[in-house]
Design a protein around this motif. Structure first.
Motif, PDB file in Angstrom:
ATOM      1  N   VAL A   1     -28.859  31.067  -1.867  1.00 14.15           N
ATOM      2  CA  VAL A   1     -28.250  29.539  -1.447  1.00 14.15           C
ATOM      3  C   VAL A   1     -28.617  28.742  -0.590  1.00 14.15           C
TER       4      VAL A   1
ATOM      5  N   GLN B   1     -30.698  26.282  -1.859  1.00 17.80           N
ATOM      6  CA  GLN B   1     -30.888  25.476  -2.446  1.00 17.80           C
ATOM      7  C   GLN B   1     -29.951  24.500  -2.544  1.00 17.80           C
ATOM      8  N   GLN B   2     -29.048  24.594  -1.096  1.00 18.07           N
ATOM      9  CA  GLN B   2     -28.022  23.529  -0.755  1.00 18.07           C
ATOM     10  C   GLN B   2     -29.559  22.395   0.448  1.00 18.07           C
TER      11      GLN B   2
ATOM     12  N   MET C   1     -30.028  18.695  -0.189  1.00 20.39           N
ATOM     13  CA  MET C   1     -29.753  17.316   0.637  1.00 20.39           C
ATOM     14  C   MET C   1     -30.888  16.853   0.596  1.00 20.39           C
TER      15      MET C   1
END
Length: 66
Positions: free
Chosen positions: A29, A32-33, A37
């Protein structure tokens, strides 16, 4: 070992696997964040370039029907 000790050992083993899985999912996660961005910044930069190119290609001229 008694039945209770076996059950406790199984629960502790399952808990360890679950904690490892949660840690792995958290890492995914977070990655992926960071990627989202980065892609959002690239998208914004590309949108600005497109707007700049569109403005350069069509200076403030009246349309031909005027």
């Amino acid at each position: 070992m008694g039945d209770k000790e076996d059950r406790l050992l199984k629960l502790e083993t399952d808990m360890a696997y679950l904690q490892d899985t949660v840690a792995q999912l958290n890492d995914i996660v977070v990655a992926q964040q960071a990627m989202m961005m980065k892609l959002e910044k690239q998208n914004e930069a590309l949108n600005r370039r497109i707007e700049d190119l569109d403005t350069e290609a069509r200076p403030n001229r009246k349309p031909p029907h005027y």
